[in-house]
Design a protein around this motif. Structure first.
Motif, PDB file in Angstrom:
ATOM      1  N   THR A   4      54.987 -63.106  77.483  1.00 11.15           N
ATOM      2  CA  THR A   4      54.323 -61.843  77.156  1.00 11.15           C
ATOM      3  C   THR A   4      52.813 -62.022  77.095  1.00 11.15           C
ATOM      4  O   THR A   4      52.048 -61.202  77.611  1.00 11.15           O
ATOM      5  CB  THR A   4      54.844 -61.303  75.811  1.00 11.15           C
ATOM      6  OG1 THR A   4      56.239 -61.044  75.915  1.00 11.15           O
ATOM      7  CG2 THR A   4      54.120 -60.023  75.417  1.00 11.15           C
TER       8      THR A   4
ATOM      9  N   ASP B 246      51.460 -62.930  80.781  1.00 12.93           N
ATOM     10  CA  ASP B 246      51.441 -61.819  81.729  1.00 12.93           C
ATOM     11  C   ASP B 246      50.216 -60.928  81.536  1.00 12.93           C
ATOM     12  O   ASP B 246      49.724 -60.315  82.493  1.00 12.93           O
ATOM     13  CB  ASP B 246      52.713 -60.978  81.583  1.00 12.93           C
ATOM     14  CG  ASP B 246      53.956 -61.718  82.054  1.00 12.93           C
ATOM     15  OD1 ASP B 246      53.805 -62.753  82.728  1.00 12.93           O
ATOM     16  OD2 ASP B 246      55.072 -61.262  81.717  1.00 12.93           O
ATOM     17  N   ALA B 247      49.719 -60.842  80.307  1.00 16.66           N
ATOM     18  CA  ALA B 247      48.555 -60.002  80.035  1.00 16.66           C
ATOM     19  C   ALA B 247      47.244 -60.693  80.383  1.00 16.66           C
ATOM     20  O   ALA B 247      46.185 -60.061  80.334  1.00 16.66           O
ATOM     21  CB  ALA B 247      48.544 -59.604  78.564  1.00 16.66           C
ATOM     22  N   ARG B 248      47.318 -61.987  80.773  1.00 19.52           N
ATOM     23  CA  ARG B 248      46.106 -62.768  81.055  1.00 19.52           C
ATOM     24  C   ARG B 248      46.291 -63.555  82.348  1.00 19.52           C
ATOM     25  O   ARG B 248      46.383 -64.787  82.324  1.00 19.52           O
ATOM     26  CB  ARG B 248      45.806 -63.718  79.885  1.00 19.52           C
ATOM     27  CG  ARG B 248      45.525 -62.998  78.574  1.00 19.52           C
ATOM     28  CD  ARG B 248      45.566 -63.936  77.377  1.00 19.52           C
ATOM     29  NE  ARG B 248      45.311 -63.198  76.136  1.00 19.52           N
ATOM     30  CZ  ARG B 248      46.215 -62.477  75.500  1.00 19.52           C
ATOM     31  NH1 ARG B 248      47.482 -62.417  75.969  1.00 19.52           N
ATOM     32  NH2 ARG B 248      45.909 -61.817  74.408  1.00 19.52           N
TER      33      ARG B 248
ATOM     34  N   ARG C 225      47.527 -54.105  73.058  1.00 16.35           N
ATOM     35  CA  ARG C 225      48.349 -55.327  73.124  1.00 16.35           C
ATOM     36  C   ARG C 225      49.486 -55.301  72.112  1.00 16.35           C
ATOM     37  O   ARG C 225      49.833 -56.305  71.492  1.00 16.35           O
ATOM     38  CB  ARG C 225      47.468 -56.570  72.905  1.00 16.35           C
ATOM     39  CG  ARG C 225      46.322 -56.673  73.888  1.00 16.35           C
ATOM     40  CD  ARG C 225      45.606 -58.010  73.824  1.00 16.35           C
ATOM     41  NE  ARG C 225      45.106 -58.348  72.510  1.00 16.35           N
ATOM     42  CZ  ARG C 225      44.020 -57.793  71.955  1.00 16.35           C
ATOM     43  NH1 ARG C 225      43.335 -56.871  72.597  1.00 16.35           N
ATOM     44  NH2 ARG C 225      43.622 -58.168  70.762  1.00 16.35           N
TER      45      ARG C 225
ATOM     46  N   ASP D  22      52.617 -54.997  72.578  1.00 20.28           N
ATOM     47  CA  ASP D  22      53.793 -55.768  72.975  1.00 20.28           C
ATOM     48  C   ASP D  22      53.690 -57.200  72.462  1.00 20.28           C
ATOM     49  O   ASP D  22      54.699 -57.801  72.054  1.00 20.28           O
ATOM     50  CB  ASP D  22      53.970 -55.753  74.496  1.00 20.28           C
ATOM     51  CG  ASP D  22      52.747 -56.253  75.239  1.00 20.28           C
ATOM     52  OD1 ASP D  22      51.625 -56.227  74.671  1.00 20.28           O
ATOM     53  OD2 ASP D  22      52.898 -56.675  76.407  1.00 20.28           O
ATOM     54  N   GLU D  23      52.479 -57.749  72.437  1.00 21.22           N
ATOM     55  CA  GLU D  23      52.288 -59.100  71.927  1.00 21.22           C
ATOM     56  C   GLU D  23      52.543 -59.158  70.421  1.00 21.22           C
ATOM     57  O   GLU D  23      53.211 -60.071  69.927  1.00 21.22           O
ATOM     58  CB  GLU D  23      50.878 -59.581  72.250  1.00 21.22           C
ATOM     59  CG  GLU D  23      50.602 -59.690  73.733  1.00 21.22           C
ATOM     60  CD  GLU D  23      49.174 -60.080  74.052  1.00 21.22           C
ATOM     61  OE1 GLU D  23      48.864 -60.242  75.243  1.00 21.22           O
ATOM     62  OE2 GLU D  23      48.360 -60.233  73.115  1.00 21.22           O
TER      63      GLU D  23
END
Length: 510
Positions: free
Chosen positions: A346, A349-351, A481, A483-484
């Protein structure tokens, strides 16, 4: 800051002090709020100030708690102030230079430094800008390290926190002489100072001492005594003495500091290893501050709380650790803490393209600082408490020896809050040309909260609004963010359920 030119005297119950004033700001330094915590007062609760005769010089900063400079490259970014003397329980005041009968809001500042470093004499905490705009600023020194946070068999716990409570009682009784309103006090702090601020807010009688709080990048979890005493026991073993008040008091402050540095070597607030912490138990910390605040303690007191986007970079970039953390080390950290691979995915995927150290750093930032802050805000929302969340996202361009930028790291926001970002002393943290607009924006927001008890952005609610200070538009983001945060809290809840422990921060090896 402006040169000080005119003498200013104030009569206090303990005696008369003389400070200096210029350009509309009166400054008083080295003002004692409790007796020196050495000799018979060592490892005791703070004792009353001893009165003095004549006029006490309040033009120079007072003594600092025993400490050493930050090691290596970190020391070039975070300065250390070491002033000799035993009267370390002192404070500095910046006040509007006018008729002291005025009634101005008060901002009490608690410095950070991992409970082992820091002082009110650091230039970053100069309160002149606030005082120019009608706020009385009080910056407090307190006992640090072994002197303030040892867990000894026959001594009070959390002495550094007890010092701060004594300082707030001093403010309540004396700040009117400086033009401050004792009923209109905001307490704020950053890092360890933020943790101490949160602990003060979690006290059942907090409202008798202050009206609102600001927590910047402060860990919200204290530890049970069995965990909190690890450093004390290790120091006692190193010194070959018992972990008692009598034995520790027989050791000179200098030797105790040497033992402290030996035991703490290699650790940091974001990595594994022994560290000083607040201890759960007793009148000052009856329960974990995070749990207390989440359940509604001090729900009638407004709270402004937040973090920086890349807290971890303060410890990972200057030291070169960011480049040293490999995929294998990230995997090892995940396995050691029994994190599911989906949680790491998670964050990854955002980075896109992020290094393993950046992924690990983002997880640790969320785990120790960002998620707990929102967890408390959620609990306070249920109790009808007013809370505002911020995130500091502007990226400092300061580079490390290997070319990595400091970014939106821990502590980078401080010069902007105090509107001191353009000073020479701030340059190692924010660079040579920090955005003036960001300093105006943050400083104005803090002023608004200090004056009114309300921030100038949307109060925390089900939409999860976060004011993002990015140096451009400073927008309000809804549930950034998230979800994190949810992935991490789900893992943390499962870990607690499996171990039977209460809510608390977990160390992640790096």
């Amino acid at each position: 800051m402006a040169a000080e030119t005119a003498a200013r005297r104030i009569d206090l119950p303990a005696g008369t002090i003389e400070g200096r004033a210029a350009d509309g700001v009166a400054v008083f330094r080295g003002v004692p709020y409790a007796a020196a915590p050495f000799g018979e007062n060592r490892f005791r609760a703070p004792q009353p100030v001893e009165p003095w005769d004549g006029i006490r010089d309040a033009t120079v900063f007072g003594a600092t708690s025993p400490q050493t400079p930050y090691p290596g490259p970190l020391g070039a970014i975070l300065p250390t102030s070491e002033i000799a003397g035993t009267d370390i329980l002192n404070l500095a005041v910046w006040a509007p230079d006018e008729d002291p009968a005025g009634s101005h809001p008060v901002f009490v500042w608690i410095h950070g430094g991992g409970l082992t470093r820091g002082a009110n004499s650091l230039d970053a905490y100069d309160g002149s800008r606030f005082a120019e705009q009608g706020v009385v600023v009080v910056a407090v020194n307190y006992r640090l390290g072994a002197e303030g946070f040892s867990v000894l068999d026959d001594a009070p716990r959390n002495l550094g926190l007890a010092d701060l409570r004594a300082a707030l009682e001093w403010v309540r009784e004396n700040i009117a002489a400086f033009g401050g309103d004792p009923a209109d006090v905001t307490v704020g702090g950053q890092s360890a100072g933020g943790a101490l601020t949160a602990a003060l807010l979690a006290m059942p009688d907090a409202e008798t001492l202050f009206a609102r709080t600001i927590v910047q990048s402060g860990p919200l979890d204290a530890q049970p005594e069995s965990e909190a005493r690890r450093v004390t026991d290790a120091m006692a073993k190193h010194l070959g003495i018992a972990a008692t008040r009598e034995a520790f008091a027989a050791v000179t402050p200098e030797r105790l500091l040497e033992a402290q540095e030996h035991v703490l070597a290699g650790g940091s607030p974001l990595t594994s290893g022994p560290s000083f912490t607040l201890t759960i138990g007793g009148e000052l910390v009856p329960e974990n501050p995070r749990d207390a605040l989440r359940s509604g303690v001090s729900a009638n007191l407004p709270l402004l709380i937040g973090t920086t986007t890349e807290e971890y970079r303060l410890w990972f970039v200057p030291t070169g650790r960011l480049r040293k953390i490999s995929k294998l080390m990230l995997l090892g950290a995940r396995v050691a803490k029994r994190m599911p691979s989906s949680l790491v995915a998670t964050f990854r995927d955002a980075r896109p393209g992020a290094r393993p150290g950046e992924i690990l750093g983002a997880i640790v930032t969320e785990l120790i600082l960002r998620a707990p802050a929102q967890d408390v805000a959620d609990g306070r929302l249920t109790e009808g408490a007013a809370t505002w969340i911020f995130e500091f996202a502007w990226r400092s361009p300061v580079e490390s020896a290997d070319g990595d930028v400091l970014g939106a790291a821990h502590a980078v926001e401080i010069p902007f809050v105090f509107d001191n970002a353009e000073t020479t002393d701030a340059a190692p943290l924010v660079g040579e040309a920090p955005p003036r607009s960001l300093a105006r924006s943050m400083h104005a927001s803090w002023l608004t909260f200090i004056r009114s008890g309300r921030a100038d952005w949307t109060e925390w609610d089900a939409t999860r609004p976060v004011r993002v200070f990015d140096g451009a538009d400073d927008p309000i983001a809804l549930a950034p963010r998230d979800d994190e945060r949810r992935a991490l809290l789900e893992w943390e809840a499962g870990r607690r359920a499996a171990s039977g422990t209460s809510r608390g921060a977990a160390e992640v090896p790096a």
